[in-house]
Design a protein around this motif. Structure first.
Motif, PDB file in Angstrom:
ATOM      1  N   LEU A  23     -57.344  15.671 -28.433  1.00 26.29           N
ATOM      2  CA  LEU A  23     -56.309  15.666 -29.471  1.00 26.29           C
ATOM      3  C   LEU A  23     -56.071  14.279 -30.034  1.00 26.29           C
ATOM      4  CD1 LEU A  23     -53.713  18.148 -27.950  1.00 26.29           C
ATOM      5  CD2 LEU A  23     -55.302  18.573 -29.855  1.00 26.29           C
ATOM      6  N   SER A  24     -56.163  13.254 -29.203  1.00 27.60           N
ATOM      7  CA  SER A  24     -55.883  11.897 -29.685  1.00 27.60           C
ATOM      8  C   SER A  24     -56.985  11.371 -30.593  1.00 27.60           C
ATOM      9  CB  SER A  24     -55.631  10.947 -28.513  1.00 27.60           C
ATOM     10  OG  SER A  24     -56.736  10.908 -27.659  1.00 27.60           O
ATOM     11  N   ARG A  25     -58.114  12.044 -30.670  1.00 26.86           N
ATOM     12  CA  ARG A  25     -59.217  11.621 -31.539  1.00 26.86           C
ATOM     13  C   ARG A  25     -59.218  12.357 -32.886  1.00 26.86           C
ATOM     14  NH1 ARG A  25     -63.435   9.068 -28.441  1.00 26.86           N
ATOM     15  NH2 ARG A  25     -62.873   9.066 -26.246  1.00 26.86           N
ATOM     16  N   LEU A  26     -58.299  13.289 -33.073  1.00 27.01           N
ATOM     17  CA  LEU A  26     -58.292  14.083 -34.301  1.00 27.01           C
ATOM     18  C   LEU A  26     -57.610  13.357 -35.446  1.00 27.01           C
ATOM     19  CD1 LEU A  26     -57.401  17.636 -32.947  1.00 27.01           C
ATOM     20  CD2 LEU A  26     -59.657  16.679 -33.437  1.00 27.01           C
ATOM     21  N   THR A  27     -58.076  13.652 -36.639  1.00 34.23           N
ATOM     22  CA  THR A  27     -57.412  13.152 -37.842  1.00 34.23           C
ATOM     23  C   THR A  27     -56.337  14.163 -38.255  1.00 34.23           C
ATOM     24  OG1 THR A  27     -58.907  14.300 -39.356  1.00 34.23           O
ATOM     25  CG2 THR A  27     -59.567  12.078 -38.613  1.00 34.23           C
ATOM     26  N   LYS A  28     -55.475  13.740 -39.155  1.00 31.89           N
ATOM     27  CA  LYS A  28     -54.417  14.631 -39.652  1.00 31.89           C
ATOM     28  C   LYS A  28     -55.022  15.891 -40.278  1.00 31.89           C
ATOM     29  CE  LYS A  28     -50.363  14.725 -42.590  1.00 31.89           C
ATOM     30  NZ  LYS A  28     -49.450  13.982 -43.441  1.00 31.89           N
ATOM     31  N   ILE A  47     -52.313  25.330 -32.148  1.00 28.65           N
ATOM     32  CA  ILE A  47     -52.808  25.570 -30.787  1.00 28.65           C
ATOM     33  C   ILE A  47     -52.396  24.412 -29.876  1.00 28.65           C
ATOM     34  CG2 ILE A  47     -54.872  25.861 -29.360  1.00 28.65           C
ATOM     35  CD1 ILE A  47     -56.158  27.246 -31.827  1.00 28.65           C
ATOM     36  N   ALA A  48     -52.433  23.179 -30.392  1.00 26.21           N
ATOM     37  CA  ALA A  48     -51.988  22.026 -29.603  1.00 26.21           C
ATOM     38  C   ALA A  48     -50.514  22.171 -29.211  1.00 26.21           C
ATOM     39  CB  ALA A  48     -52.199  20.733 -30.395  1.00 26.21           C
ATOM     40  N   VAL A  49     -49.675  22.607 -30.137  1.00 24.81           N
ATOM     41  CA  VAL A  49     -48.253  22.831 -29.847  1.00 24.81           C
ATOM     42  C   VAL A  49     -48.110  23.929 -28.787  1.00 24.81           C
ATOM     43  CG1 VAL A  49     -46.078  23.689 -30.823  1.00 24.81           C
ATOM     44  CG2 VAL A  49     -47.440  22.009 -32.079  1.00 24.81           C
ATOM     45  N   HIS A  50     -48.894  24.992 -28.917  1.00 29.49           N
ATOM     46  CA  HIS A  50     -48.863  26.086 -27.944  1.00 29.49           C
ATOM     47  C   HIS A  50     -49.270  25.587 -26.552  1.00 29.49           C
ATOM     48  CE1 HIS A  50     -49.431  30.094 -26.242  1.00 29.49           C
ATOM     49  NE2 HIS A  50     -50.602  29.665 -25.810  1.00 29.49           N
ATOM     50  N   MET A  87     -39.138  22.483 -23.626  1.00 29.30           N
ATOM     51  CA  MET A  87     -40.496  22.992 -23.760  1.00 29.30           C
ATOM     52  C   MET A  87     -40.903  23.223 -25.207  1.00 29.30           C
ATOM     53  SD  MET A  87     -40.869  25.501 -20.556  1.00 29.30           S
ATOM     54  CE  MET A  87     -39.592  26.591 -21.060  1.00 29.30           C
ATOM     55  N   GLY A  88     -39.965  23.333 -26.113  1.00 31.19           N
ATOM     56  CA  GLY A  88     -40.323  23.565 -27.501  1.00 31.19           C
ATOM     57  C   GLY A  88     -40.706  24.999 -27.747  1.00 31.19           C
ATOM     58  N   PRO A  89     -41.259  25.279 -28.904  1.00 32.15           N
ATOM     59  CA  PRO A  89     -41.551  26.659 -29.284  1.00 32.15           C
ATOM     60  C   PRO A  89     -42.702  27.246 -28.484  1.00 32.15           C
ATOM     61  CG  PRO A  89     -42.429  25.152 -30.902  1.00 32.15           C
ATOM     62  CD  PRO A  89     -41.640  24.328 -29.920  1.00 32.15           C
ATOM     63  N   ARG A  90     -42.688  28.560 -28.347  1.00 30.34           N
ATOM     64  CA  ARG A  90     -43.771  29.256 -27.663  1.00 30.34           C
ATOM     65  C   ARG A  90     -45.063  29.105 -28.454  1.00 30.34           C
ATOM     66  NH1 ARG A  90     -44.080  33.843 -23.863  1.00 30.34           N
ATOM     67  NH2 ARG A  90     -46.193  34.533 -24.118  1.00 30.34           N
ATOM     68  N   SER A  91     -44.995  29.218 -29.734  1.00 28.68           N
ATOM     69  CA  SER A  91     -46.124  28.903 -30.601  1.00 28.68           C
ATOM     70  C   SER A  91     -45.545  28.446 -31.927  1.00 28.68           C
ATOM     71  CB  SER A  91     -47.042  30.115 -30.795  1.00 28.68           C
ATOM     72  OG  SER A  91     -46.355  31.146 -31.438  1.00 28.68           O
ATOM     73  N   GLY A  92     -46.330  27.723 -32.685  1.00 28.94           N
ATOM     74  CA  GLY A  92     -45.770  27.180 -33.910  1.00 28.94           C
ATOM     75  C   GLY A  92     -46.755  27.246 -35.050  1.00 28.94           C
ATOM     76  N   GLY A  93     -46.309  26.797 -36.196  1.00 22.93           N
ATOM     77  CA  GLY A  93     -47.152  26.800 -37.368  1.00 22.93           C
ATOM     78  C   GLY A  93     -48.105  25.623 -37.408  1.00 22.93           C
ATOM     79  N   GLY A  94     -47.907  24.649 -36.568  1.00 21.32           N
ATOM     80  CA  GLY A  94     -48.815  23.518 -36.549  1.00 21.32           C
ATOM     81  C   GLY A  94     -48.084  22.242 -36.222  1.00 21.32           C
ATOM     82  N   VAL A  95     -48.827  21.169 -36.304  1.00 17.32           N
ATOM     83  CA  VAL A  95     -48.283  19.857 -36.019  1.00 17.32           C
ATOM     84  C   VAL A  95     -48.906  18.894 -37.022  1.00 17.32           C
ATOM     85  CG1 VAL A  95     -50.037  19.390 -34.268  1.00 17.32           C
ATOM     86  CG2 VAL A  95     -47.904  18.152 -34.188  1.00 17.32           C
ATOM     87  N   GLU A  96     -48.112  17.977 -37.515  1.00 17.61           N
ATOM     88  CA  GLU A  96     -48.618  17.042 -38.513  1.00 17.61           C
ATOM     89  C   GLU A  96     -48.393  15.608 -38.059  1.00 17.61           C
ATOM     90  OE1 GLU A  96     -46.992  17.688 -42.338  1.00 17.61           O
ATOM     91  OE2 GLU A  96     -47.401  19.825 -42.320  1.00 17.61           O
ATOM     92  N   ALA A 102     -46.034  13.275 -30.376  1.00 17.10           N
ATOM     93  CA  ALA A 102     -45.037  13.923 -29.517  1.00 17.10           C
ATOM     94  C   ALA A 102     -45.671  15.070 -28.729  1.00 17.10           C
ATOM     95  CB  ALA A 102     -43.868  14.441 -30.356  1.00 17.10           C
ATOM     96  N   THR A 103     -46.553  15.817 -29.367  1.00 20.41           N
ATOM     97  CA  THR A 103     -47.228  16.925 -28.685  1.00 20.41           C
ATOM     98  C   THR A 103     -48.108  16.388 -27.556  1.00 20.41           C
ATOM     99  OG1 THR A 103     -47.178  18.286 -30.671  1.00 20.41           O
ATOM    100  CG2 THR A 103     -48.825  18.859 -29.015  1.00 20.41           C
ATOM    101  N   ILE A 104     -48.835  15.344 -27.825  1.00 21.17           N
ATOM    102  CA  ILE A 104     -49.683  14.731 -26.790  1.00 21.17           C
ATOM    103  C   ILE A 104     -48.816  14.206 -25.653  1.00 21.17           C
ATOM    104  CG2 ILE A 104     -51.179  12.743 -26.315  1.00 21.17           C
ATOM    105  CD1 ILE A 104     -52.420  13.229 -29.129  1.00 21.17           C
ATOM    106  N   ARG A 105     -47.716  13.586 -25.972  1.00 24.25           N
ATOM    107  CA  ARG A 105     -46.801  13.075 -24.942  1.00 24.25           C
ATOM    108  C   ARG A 105     -46.278  14.218 -24.070  1.00 24.25           C
ATOM    109  NH1 ARG A 105     -44.778   9.892 -28.195  1.00 24.25           N
ATOM    110  NH2 ARG A 105     -43.082  11.172 -28.959  1.00 24.25           N
ATOM    111  N   ARG A 106     -45.934  15.348 -24.702  1.00 20.97           N
ATOM    112  CA  ARG A 106     -45.464  16.506 -23.931  1.00 20.97           C
ATOM    113  C   ARG A 106     -46.561  17.034 -23.012  1.00 20.97           C
ATOM    114  NH1 ARG A 106     -43.852  20.675 -27.856  1.00 20.97           N
ATOM    115  NH2 ARG A 106     -43.323  21.917 -26.058  1.00 20.97           N
TER     116      ARG A 106
END
Length: 189
Positions: A23-28, A47-50, A87-96, A102-106
């Protein structure tokens, strides 16, 4: 600590590292790559948020199943497992953009919690079912060790889905390659 718990904890630790590294290697723009056949979300970012939320839910659930000193009552209400605020949402529309940080930190934080928790399990605790208040109906009666194994399997499937989607977009250079029947990419040890 049991040998089984140590093995599961080691696998969780490696998996957490692989997910964070990927995930840390991905672009926006790569976070927005569609994953149309994935139940965890419509794109790589979702999927990363999930995955992050799943690690958080697993921590809460496994804390409920952790061995408790005699005389203490230990039960986690189902409502807490389903919607724990950290824990945040069970699944989401995405992360930008910076939300991926924050997702990586979680994922890192919950991954470390899971690893430490699983390492603390004695062998008998891995063979016990989850407490009724912590188990979803699909997990009732299943041993904790089996539930951890299944979680590792699901997270690996999510990672493979994200890797394949990104590899397809990049033209295949960074995607999984089959080596001796196992998926392996250039970031695997």
């Amino acid at each position: 600590m049991s040998e089984g718990a140590e093995g599961l904890a080691d696998r969780l630790e490696r998996q957490t590292f692989e997910i964070v590294d990927f995930l840390s290697r991905l672009t926006k723009s790569e976070l927005e790559i569609p994953c149309p056949n994935e139940d965890a979300g419509p794109n790589v970012g979702a999927i990363a948020v999930h995955v992050a939320a799943s690690f958080g839910r697993a921590t809460v659930i496994l804390q409920a199943a952790a061995p408790v000193p005699a005389g203490r009552v230990h039960d986690v209400p189902q409502a807490l497992v389903q919607g724990h605020p950290h824990m945040g949402p069970r699944s989401g529309g995405g992360v930008e953009g910076s939300d991926i940080d924050a997702t990586i930190r979680r994922i890192k934080d919950h991954g470390r919690e899971l690893v430490d928790l699983v390492r603390s399990y004695p062998a008998y605790a891995l063979r016990r079912p989850l407490p009724a208040g912590a188990a979803r109906s699909a997990n009732l009666g299943k041993p904790v060790g089996m539930i951890i194994e299944y979680m590792i399997y699901l997270q690996a499937a999510h990672l493979d889905t994200m890797r394949c989607a990104v590899a397809d977009r990049r033209g295949g250079a960074d995607g999984p390659q089959i080596e001796h029947g196992r998926s392996k990419d250039r970031f695997s040890a």
